[in-house]
Design a protein around this motif. Structure first.
Motif, mmCIF file in Angstrom:
data_model
loop_
_atom_site.group_PDB
_atom_site.id
_atom_site.type_symbol
_atom_site.label_atom_id
_atom_site.label_comp_id
_atom_site.label_asym_id
_atom_site.label_seq_id
_atom_site.Cartn_x
_atom_site.Cartn_y
_atom_site.Cartn_z
ATOM 1 N N GLN A 1 -5.036 -53.507 17.026
ATOM 2 C CA GLN A 1 -4.831 -54.936 16.812
ATOM 3 C C GLN A 1 -6.062 -55.670 17.335
ATOM 4 O OE1 GLN A 1 -1.572 -56.676 19.040
ATOM 5 N NE2 GLN A 1 -1.166 -58.178 17.440
ATOM 6 N N THR A 2 -6.496 -56.686 16.636
ATOM 7 C CA THR A 2 -7.667 -57.439 17.080
ATOM 8 C C THR A 2 -7.540 -58.896 16.660
ATOM 9 O OG1 THR A 2 -10.089 -57.581 17.018
ATOM 10 C CG2 THR A 2 -8.990 -56.929 14.992
ATOM 11 N N ALA A 3 -8.192 -59.773 17.433
ATOM 12 C CA ALA A 3 -8.226 -61.196 17.101
ATOM 13 C C ALA A 3 -9.538 -61.562 16.425
ATOM 14 C CB ALA A 3 -8.044 -62.023 18.372
ATOM 15 N N ARG A 4 -10.424 -60.571 16.247
ATOM 16 C CA ARG A 4 -11.723 -60.843 15.641
ATOM 17 C C ARG A 4 -11.583 -61.109 14.146
ATOM 18 N NH1 ARG A 4 -15.552 -56.125 18.405
ATOM 19 N NH2 ARG A 4 -15.297 -56.803 20.578
ATOM 20 N N ILE A 5 -12.121 -62.219 13.706
ATOM 21 C CA ILE A 5 -12.030 -62.605 12.298
ATOM 22 C C ILE A 5 -12.825 -61.639 11.417
ATOM 23 C CG2 ILE A 5 -12.569 -64.431 10.626
ATOM 24 C CD1 ILE A 5 -12.190 -66.437 12.905
ATOM 25 N N MET B 1 -4.879 -52.256 12.311
ATOM 26 C CA MET B 1 -3.662 -51.667 11.770
ATOM 27 C C MET B 1 -2.544 -52.694 11.625
ATOM 28 S SD MET B 1 -4.453 -48.581 11.090
ATOM 29 C CE MET B 1 -2.830 -47.917 10.701
ATOM 30 N N VAL B 2 -2.411 -53.601 12.594
ATOM 31 C CA VAL B 2 -1.333 -54.586 12.533
ATOM 32 C C VAL B 2 -1.468 -55.463 11.289
ATOM 33 C CG1 VAL B 2 -0.367 -56.635 13.641
ATOM 34 C CG2 VAL B 2 -0.877 -54.606 15.006
ATOM 35 N N SER B 3 -2.659 -55.966 11.029
ATOM 36 C CA SER B 3 -2.871 -56.807 9.846
ATOM 37 C C SER B 3 -2.615 -56.037 8.557
ATOM 38 C CB SER B 3 -4.296 -57.372 9.842
ATOM 39 O OG SER B 3 -4.527 -58.184 10.972
ATOM 40 N N GLU B 4 -3.107 -54.805 8.504
ATOM 41 C CA GLU B 4 -2.925 -53.985 7.297
ATOM 42 C C GLU B 4 -1.445 -53.710 7.043
ATOM 43 O OE1 GLU B 4 -5.279 -52.691 5.098
ATOM 44 O OE2 GLU B 4 -6.693 -54.032 6.100
ATOM 45 N N LEU B 5 -0.701 -53.422 8.105
ATOM 46 C CA LEU B 5 0.717 -53.127 7.949
ATOM 47 C C LEU B 5 1.517 -54.369 7.565
ATOM 48 C CD1 LEU B 5 1.284 -50.609 10.883
ATOM 49 C CD2 LEU B 5 1.611 -50.138 8.449
ATOM 50 N N LYS B 6 1.148 -55.505 8.145
ATOM 51 C CA LYS B 6 1.839 -56.754 7.773
ATOM 52 C C LYS B 6 1.591 -57.095 6.304
ATOM 53 C CE LYS B 6 2.385 -59.134 12.188
ATOM 54 N NZ LYS B 6 2.088 -60.355 12.970
ATOM 55 N N TYR C 1 10.760 -58.464 1.553
ATOM 56 C CA TYR C 1 10.113 -59.418 2.451
ATOM 57 C C TYR C 1 9.624 -60.675 1.735
ATOM 58 C CZ TYR C 1 10.050 -55.973 6.222
ATOM 59 O OH TYR C 1 10.412 -55.083 7.207
ATOM 60 N N GLN C 2 9.637 -60.655 0.440
ATOM 61 C CA GLN C 2 9.078 -61.784 -0.308
ATOM 62 C C GLN C 2 9.903 -63.056 -0.100
ATOM 63 O OE1 GLN C 2 8.419 -60.595 -4.375
ATOM 64 N NE2 GLN C 2 6.992 -58.981 -3.808
ATOM 65 N N GLY C 3 9.197 -64.152 0.202
ATOM 66 C CA GLY C 3 9.854 -65.425 0.446
ATOM 67 C C GLY C 3 10.428 -65.584 1.835
ATOM 68 N N LYS C 4 10.158 -64.636 2.726
ATOM 69 C CA LYS C 4 10.729 -64.688 4.075
ATOM 70 C C LYS C 4 9.672 -64.929 5.156
ATOM 71 C CE LYS C 4 14.658 -61.698 3.009
ATOM 72 N NZ LYS C 4 15.402 -60.451 3.366
ATOM 73 N N GLY C 5 8.480 -65.307 4.750
ATOM 74 C CA GLY C 5 7.438 -65.558 5.733
ATOM 75 C C GLY C 5 6.769 -64.281 6.199
ATOM 76 N N GLU C 6 6.025 -64.388 7.281
ATOM 77 C CA GLU C 6 5.281 -63.236 7.794
ATOM 78 C C GLU C 6 6.222 -62.186 8.370
ATOM 79 O OE1 GLU C 6 2.352 -62.455 11.548
ATOM 80 O OE2 GLU C 6 1.780 -64.092 10.201
ATOM 81 N N PRO C 7 6.087 -60.918 7.954
ATOM 82 C CA PRO C 7 6.958 -59.850 8.467
ATOM 83 C C PRO C 7 6.767 -59.656 9.963
ATOM 84 C CG PRO C 7 5.733 -59.130 6.530
ATOM 85 C CD PRO C 7 5.120 -60.414 6.969
ATOM 86 N N TYR C 8 7.847 -59.272 10.639
ATOM 87 C CA TYR C 8 7.767 -58.950 12.064
ATOM 88 C C TYR C 8 7.217 -57.531 12.220
ATOM 89 C CZ TYR C 8 9.047 -57.905 16.868
ATOM 90 O OH TYR C 8 8.996 -57.549 18.184
ATOM 91 N N LEU C 9 6.298 -57.356 13.159
ATOM 92 C CA LEU C 9 5.784 -56.030 13.462
ATOM 93 C C LEU C 9 5.517 -55.963 14.963
ATOM 94 C CD1 LEU C 9 4.972 -53.397 11.854
ATOM 95 C CD2 LEU C 9 2.613 -54.135 12.207
ATOM 96 N N GLY C 10 6.309 -55.178 15.661
ATOM 97 C CA GLY C 10 6.186 -55.074 17.107
ATOM 98 C C GLY C 10 5.235 -53.963 17.513
ATOM 99 N N VAL C 11 4.215 -54.309 18.312
ATOM 100 C CA VAL C 11 3.262 -53.317 18.828
ATOM 101 C C VAL C 11 3.878 -52.672 20.066
ATOM 102 C CG1 VAL C 11 0.949 -52.914 19.732
ATOM 103 C CG2 VAL C 11 1.308 -54.630 17.936
ATOM 104 N N VAL C 12 4.130 -51.374 19.998
ATOM 105 C CA VAL C 12 4.788 -50.650 21.082
ATOM 106 C C VAL C 12 3.767 -49.985 22.004
ATOM 107 C CG1 VAL C 12 6.399 -48.771 21.620
ATOM 108 C CG2 VAL C 12 6.817 -50.267 19.645
ATOM 109 N N HIS C 13 2.733 -49.402 21.431
ATOM 110 C CA HIS C 13 1.649 -48.775 22.193
ATOM 111 C C HIS C 13 0.393 -48.847 21.343
ATOM 112 C CE1 HIS C 13 2.011 -44.641 20.134
ATOM 113 N NE2 HIS C 13 2.873 -45.436 19.548
#
Length: 240
Positions: free
Chosen positions: A24-28, A33-38, A47-59
């Protein structure tokens, strides 16, 4: 992204993170992986029409490290998996290629680590050092090979991580004179030079096996993936 997915259901998604990609990164503009998975999840019908999917980073895994990661698809699963991590009920195993030979066939390494924020590096310190954290792992030698043209040895070890500290494996192995190939941050001059000469571009470390309990079904689940990087391949075939 789909080719990296090992397992998915309504509660969790297990993936193989390639070396060189951040968890996960905040760099533009930087891939993670988090962005790709979302993006992958957002494209699914449910998920369509429900906004940004939830994805919890565990490790997480360091950017230069490859391996198996589990993410939660809802907050309940995230809480359960995070509890497994903190209570050591989630077990993580790694393969690493080190410079030379390990000093023992099997050994438990126990050190205290302190994270230097300015350098983003963990250093081994004494137990009573302020904010030091205990780091424990067990390694087992798998195989040692000779790089003939270099007349130098490299070894494959399997590691069971008993604590999850910042850069733990890299820092502990370097401190104990067994630096990982391709590690420009913690490696010795000799290990870094050999890594450059044989084209080892990332840290020779792969999270190869993850054992956890399903957050809802409660059954034990084991996910394994053989390392894909070229530096690992000779250990799983016949030579280097």
């Amino acid at each position: 992204m789909q080719k990296n997915i090992i397992y998915e259901d309504e509660h969790i998604i297990v993936v193989f993170k390639p070396a060189g990609i951040a968890t996960q990164t905040a760099r533009i503009g930087q891939q993670d992986m988090v962005s790709e998975l979302k993006n992958y999840l957002a494209g699914k019908i449910e998920y369509q029409g429900k906004g940004e999917p939830y994805l919890g980073v565990v490790h997480r895994l360091d950017q230069p490290v490859s391996g198996v990661l589990v993410f939660a698809k809802n907050k309940q699963a995230a809480a359960d998996l995070s509890c497994q991590v903190s209570s050591s009920k989630m077990h993580k195993y790694y393969y690493a290629v080190i410079y030379g030979e390990p000093r023992k066939e099997e050994e438990q390494l126990e050190n205290y680590l302190y994270k230097e924020v300015k350098t983003n590096k963990s250093v081994v310190v004494k137990e009573d050092f302020p904010n030091a954290k205990k780091a424990v792992l067990i390694y087992k030698k798998i195989k040692t090979l000779m790089i003939l043209e270099k007349e130098q040895k490299v070894s494959l070890v399997e590691i069971c991580l008993l604590t999850g500290r910042h850069h733990q494996i890299r820092a502990q192995f370097a401190y104990n004179d067994m630096p990982l190939l391709g590690d420009s941050k913690y490696g010795s001059e000799s290990s870094k030079q050999l890594g450059r000469e044989i084209g080892c571009r990332n840290v020779a470390l792969c999270a190869s096996k993850l054992i956890l309990y399903h957050p809802v079904k409660r059954k034990e689940m084991i996910f394994e993936k053989q390392p894909e990087e070229e530096i690992f391949l000779p250990f799983f075939t016949s030579g280097i």
